[in-house]
Design a protein around this motif. Structure first.
Motif, PDB file in Angstrom:
ATOM      1  N   TRP A  30       0.852  -1.201   0.111  1.00 12.67           N
ATOM      2  CA  TRP A  30       0.109  -0.002   0.076  1.00 12.67           C
ATOM      3  C   TRP A  30       0.895   1.342   0.233  1.00 12.67           C
ATOM      4  N   TYR A  31       0.471   2.161  -0.889  1.00  8.53           N
ATOM      5  CA  TYR A  31       1.229   3.449  -0.991  1.00  8.53           C
ATOM      6  C   TYR A  31       0.216   4.647  -0.840  1.00  8.53           C
ATOM      7  N   ARG A  32       0.737   5.720  -0.512  1.00  7.85           N
ATOM      8  CA  ARG A  32      -0.223   6.755  -0.442  1.00  7.85           C
ATOM      9  C   ARG A  32       0.506   7.946  -1.498  1.00  7.85           C
ATOM     10  N   GLN A  33      -0.433   8.675  -2.237  1.00 10.95           N
ATOM     11  CA  GLN A  33      -0.121   9.757  -3.155  1.00 10.95           C
ATOM     12  C   GLN A  33      -0.854  11.013  -3.169  1.00 10.95           C
ATOM     13  N   SER A  34      -0.197  11.998  -2.514  1.00 13.08           N
ATOM     14  CA  SER A  34      -0.845  13.222  -2.425  1.00 13.08           C
ATOM     15  C   SER A  34      -0.770  14.125  -4.000  1.00 13.08           C
ATOM     16  N   LEU A  35      -1.707  14.888  -4.167  1.00  7.50           N
ATOM     17  CA  LEU A  35      -1.623  15.540  -5.701  1.00  7.50           C
ATOM     18  C   LEU A  35      -0.410  15.787  -6.170  1.00  7.50           C
ATOM     19  N   GLY A  36      -0.037  15.157  -7.403  1.00  5.63           N
ATOM     20  CA  GLY A  36       1.101  15.552  -8.179  1.00  5.63           C
ATOM     21  C   GLY A  36       2.645  14.942  -7.427  1.00  5.63           C
ATOM     22  N   GLN A  37       2.472  14.239  -6.159  1.00  4.87           N
ATOM     23  CA  GLN A  37       3.625  14.105  -5.494  1.00  4.87           C
ATOM     24  C   GLN A  37       4.043  12.189  -5.747  1.00  4.87           C
ATOM     25  N   GLY A  38       5.014  12.028  -5.240  1.00  7.11           N
ATOM     26  CA  GLY A  38       5.660  10.787  -5.364  1.00  7.11           C
ATOM     27  C   GLY A  38       4.647   9.946  -4.470  1.00  7.11           C
ATOM     28  N   LEU A  39       5.311   8.389  -4.231  1.00  7.24           N
ATOM     29  CA  LEU A  39       4.428   7.517  -3.683  1.00  7.24           C
ATOM     30  C   LEU A  39       5.055   7.353  -2.098  1.00  7.24           C
ATOM     31  N   GLU A  40       4.216   7.506  -1.042  1.00 11.85           N
ATOM     32  CA  GLU A  40       4.570   7.299   0.288  1.00 11.85           C
ATOM     33  C   GLU A  40       4.166   5.797   0.672  1.00 11.85           C
ATOM     34  N   PHE A  41       5.296   5.115   0.933  1.00 10.20           N
ATOM     35  CA  PHE A  41       5.058   3.961   1.480  1.00 10.20           C
ATOM     36  C   PHE A  41       4.381   3.759   2.622  1.00 10.20           C
ATOM     37  N   LEU A  42       3.354   2.833   2.696  1.00 12.17           N
ATOM     38  CA  LEU A  42       2.469   2.738   4.009  1.00 12.17           C
ATOM     39  C   LEU A  42       3.163   1.299   4.610  1.00 12.17           C
ATOM     40  N   ILE A  43       2.489   0.190   3.832  1.00 14.27           N
ATOM     41  CA  ILE A  43       2.851  -1.075   4.464  1.00 14.27           C
ATOM     42  C   ILE A  43       3.022  -2.117   3.388  1.00 14.27           C
ATOM     43  N   TYR A  44       3.870  -3.270   3.708  1.00 16.13           N
ATOM     44  CA  TYR A  44       4.148  -4.458   2.805  1.00 16.13           C
ATOM     45  C   TYR A  44       3.977  -5.908   3.375  1.00 16.13           C
ATOM     46  N   PHE A  45       3.148  -6.493   2.654  1.00 20.13           N
ATOM     47  CA  PHE A  45       2.743  -7.863   3.026  1.00 20.13           C
ATOM     48  C   PHE A  45       3.580  -8.767   1.919  1.00 20.13           C
ATOM     49  N   GLN A  46       4.539  -9.833   2.889  1.00 15.43           N
ATOM     50  CA  GLN A  46       5.061 -10.900   1.924  1.00 15.43           C
ATOM     51  C   GLN A  46       4.941 -12.064   2.487  1.00 15.43           C
ATOM     52  N   GLY A  47       4.027 -12.778   1.618  1.00 13.21           N
ATOM     53  CA  GLY A  47       4.120 -14.296   2.026  1.00 13.21           C
ATOM     54  C   GLY A  47       3.384 -14.389   3.412  1.00 13.21           C
ATOM     55  N   ASN A  48       3.874 -15.477   4.258  1.00 18.33           N
ATOM     56  CA  ASN A  48       3.322 -15.510   5.530  1.00 18.33           C
ATOM     57  C   ASN A  48       4.195 -14.755   6.524  1.00 18.33           C
ATOM     58  N   SER A  49       5.223 -13.695   5.893  1.00 19.07           N
ATOM     59  CA  SER A  49       6.041 -13.091   6.917  1.00 19.07           C
ATOM     60  C   SER A  49       5.195 -11.989   7.822  1.00 19.07           C
ATOM     61  N   ALA A  50       5.668 -11.603   8.637  1.00 19.67           N
ATOM     62  CA  ALA A  50       5.194 -10.265   9.397  1.00 19.67           C
ATOM     63  C   ALA A  50       5.120  -9.294   8.647  1.00 19.67           C
ATOM     64  N   PRO A  51       4.097  -8.559   8.577  1.00 22.11           N
ATOM     65  CA  PRO A  51       4.057  -7.328   7.591  1.00 22.11           C
ATOM     66  C   PRO A  51       4.864  -6.321   7.962  1.00 22.11           C
ATOM     67  N   ASP A  52       5.740  -5.338   7.003  1.00 21.00           N
ATOM     68  CA  ASP A  52       6.468  -4.346   7.260  1.00 21.00           C
ATOM     69  C   ASP A  52       5.328  -3.315   7.416  1.00 21.00           C
ATOM     70  N   LYS A  53       5.239  -2.821   8.688  1.00 19.25           N
ATOM     71  CA  LYS A  53       4.209  -1.737   9.073  1.00 19.25           C
ATOM     72  C   LYS A  53       5.071  -0.333   9.109  1.00 19.25           C
ATOM     73  N   SER A  54       6.321  -0.259   8.606  1.00 22.13           N
ATOM     74  CA  SER A  54       7.205   1.029   9.211  1.00 22.13           C
ATOM     75  C   SER A  54       6.871   2.214   8.564  1.00 22.13           C
ATOM     76  N   GLY A  55       5.767   2.046   7.550  1.00 23.97           N
ATOM     77  CA  GLY A  55       5.350   3.368   6.908  1.00 23.97           C
ATOM     78  C   GLY A  55       4.130   3.961   7.313  1.00 23.97           C
ATOM     79  N   LEU A  56       3.403   3.111   8.159  1.00 25.37           N
ATOM     80  CA  LEU A  56       2.080   3.670   8.481  1.00 25.37           C
ATOM     81  C   LEU A  56       2.389   5.044   9.279  1.00 25.37           C
ATOM     82  N   PRO A  57       1.283   6.182   9.017  1.00 29.28           N
ATOM     83  CA  PRO A  57       1.729   7.392   9.629  1.00 29.28           C
ATOM     84  C   PRO A  57       1.189   7.498  10.975  1.00 29.28           C
TER      85      PRO A  57
END
Lengths: 110, 116
Positions: free
Chosen positions: B34-61
């Motif tokens: 999941w990414y978040r994009q404000s108007l005309g801006q780049g992508l802000e990383f939010l969260i990453y799921f990979q298989g059965n691994s614990a998700p990377d939540k480091s981008g959640l604001p």
């Protein structure tokens, strides 16, 4: 802290001109990708570069990965109005999230 | 489906309400972002799921943001007590395996969230 710095942020040129967009970082990436995004759509992958010093060509677009795998450039020859869009670079490290730069908004007028 | 599907495409909500955004990744893709994009801006990383691994939540604001991925497929991003600064386009992407040397990310068209 922005890991990937893109420049310029905005670029407005005439059809037929050449341009270069830069993507710089102090970090090493296992690969760099370039995406193009049009309004109302998600980004679409243009190219992936993985080897330091690598150069890839896609028609009028030339992509280069820096020797140290910290930076990349996108050069467009003879730009056309259809090239208009938001160009995003994205860096990848094994097992981590893909990190995007803020993008370069390109406008090509006829 | 053939591509990444996100719903709804547009969502207008009142400040303070909770919202749920849905992402259907490409079948067989093990990685989902999941990414978040404000108007005309780049992508802000939010969260990453990979298989059965614990998700990377480091981008959640903030702790108002959470995400789940059920059965390794569909994902839901939930924003509680929405604020006006949450207004943005929320983009979901999926890929085979993890981000690697030659892994292409496929993006949905995004959900445009407007908090009024």
């Amino acid at each position: 802290t922005q890991l990937l710095e893109q420049s310029p942020q905005f670029l407005s040129i005439q059809e037929g001109e050449n341009l270069t967009v830069y993507c710089n970082s102090s970090s090493v990436f296992s690969s760099l990708q370039w995406y193009r995004q049009e309004p109302g759509e998600g980004p679409v992958l243009l190219v992936t570069v993985v080897t330091g010093g690598e150069v890839k060509k896609l028609k009028r677009l030339t992509f280069q990965f820096g020797d140290a795998r910290k930076d990349s450039s996108l050069h467009i020859t003879a730009a056309q109005p259809g090239d208009t869009g938001l160009y995003l670079c994205a860096g990848s490290r094994a097992g981590t999230a893909l990190i995007f730069g803020k993008g370069t908004t390109l406008s090509v007028s006829s | 489906g053939a591509g990444v599907s996100q719903s709804p495409s547009n969502k207008v909500t009142e400040k303070g309400k909770d919202v749920e955004l849905r992402c259907d990744p490409i079948s067989g893709h093990t990685a989902l972002y999941w990414y978040r994009q404000s108007l005309g801006q780049g992508l802000e990383f939010l969260i990453y799921f990979q298989g059965n691994s614990a998700p990377d939540k480091s981008g959640l604001p903030s702790d108002r943001f959470s995400a789940e991925r059920t059965g390794g497929s569909v994902s839901t991003l939930t924003i509680q007590r929405t604020q006006q600064e949450d207004s943005a386009v929320y983009l979901c992407a999926s890929s085979f395996l993890s981000w690697g040397r030659n892994t292409e990310a496929f993006f949905g068209q995004g959900t445009r969230l407007t908090v009024v």
